[in-house]
Design an enzyme around this catalytic site. Sequence first.
Site, mmCIF file in Angstrom:
data_model
loop_
_atom_site.group_PDB
_atom_site.id
_atom_site.type_symbol
_atom_site.label_atom_id
_atom_site.label_comp_id
_atom_site.label_asym_id
_atom_site.label_seq_id
_atom_site.Cartn_x
_atom_site.Cartn_y
_atom_site.Cartn_z
ATOM 1 N N LYS A 80 5.240 57.458 -51.219
ATOM 2 C CA LYS A 80 5.354 55.540 -51.425
ATOM 3 C C LYS A 80 5.341 55.048 -52.076
ATOM 4 O O LYS A 80 4.857 55.654 -53.761
ATOM 5 C CB LYS A 80 4.013 55.618 -50.152
ATOM 6 C CG LYS A 80 4.501 55.702 -48.433
ATOM 7 C CD LYS A 80 4.090 55.678 -47.442
ATOM 8 C CE LYS A 80 4.688 56.266 -46.026
ATOM 9 N NZ LYS A 80 4.076 55.789 -45.126
ATOM 10 N N ARG A 96 2.055 64.328 -42.955
ATOM 11 C CA ARG A 96 2.879 64.225 -43.345
ATOM 12 C C ARG A 96 4.516 63.970 -44.461
ATOM 13 O O ARG A 96 3.569 63.186 -45.452
ATOM 14 C CB ARG A 96 3.750 62.601 -42.025
ATOM 15 C CG ARG A 96 5.565 62.727 -42.304
ATOM 16 C CD ARG A 96 5.004 60.886 -41.520
ATOM 17 N NE ARG A 96 6.770 61.061 -40.724
ATOM 18 C CZ ARG A 96 7.765 60.508 -41.889
ATOM 19 N NH1 ARG A 96 7.067 59.923 -43.019
ATOM 20 N NH2 ARG A 96 9.131 60.088 -41.317
#
Length: 270
Positions: free
Chosen positions: A198, A244
Amino acid sequence: MVMGVLNVTPDSFSDGGRWLDFEAAVARGMSMIAEGADVIDVGGESTRPGAEPVGVAQELSRVVPVIEALAPCVRVSVDTRKAEVAEAAVAAGATIINDVSASLWSVAAEAGVAWAAMHMRGEPLTMQEAPAYDDVVAEVRNFLVRKADAAVAAGVSEVWIDPGIGFGKTIGHNLSLLRGLRTIAASGYPVMVGTSRKSFLGRLGSGRIDSRGHTEAPLPVDDRLEGSLASAAWALTHGASAIRVHDVAATVAVVSRLAGRGPISDVVAA
Ligand code: HH2
């Protein structure tokens, strides 16, 4: 639990377009199974900041065939905000509804499958426009516990909660949530965390942070492995039970070391 990300989309922030083709998506799913993923999370709509929504028919055509192909081999979750897509995914073999809108618990209850509720402030198109909280950990925890309690009351027997790293949050909010994971886990609900590749890792990783806490040149997506692994290790040692991730093999190696199956230095050496 290591959940491997499989985005069957043209525009996901890190793997958009790579697995849009059915054969490529299934091959990618199979390779993540071989690398040790416990669950494959199949998504047909990007929820990156600024992403445009996708129609039901298009999302269905992306995810259903891939879920049908993978479900006989591994546990599959569907990453969707739409009830119709969640229902079709379950019919195709998915047993977890991974719901970034935290609104589909009644679908999970009806279908008898697990539900993961993620916190998001607003909508992907606008969520990064000046997100603000008084106490981000408390607000996110209270939101998730309210949703999880509703799901349990509706009859969902497996409920996960996820603080939604990067969804309507500044770098400071993301770091506060990672620091506060134990507080969220103390709710008693199992916690899932997604930091993989991210943008906050790209901004932190380049080391040049401006007065707003941003770097001028964030690390490119392909250069965020170290931050992804470090934050996954942090999450798993501070209350999370599921992560995840895009980089399954490297993450599984880290998880094995954390579980006591060898020194962490082996991972660094590899
Ligand atoms: N992050 C993304 C999507 N789904 N689900 C959960 N539970 N937690 C997350 O942190 C999470 C999520 C965004 O990542 P990705 O799927 O790689 O990108 P995109 O939304 O662009 O497809």
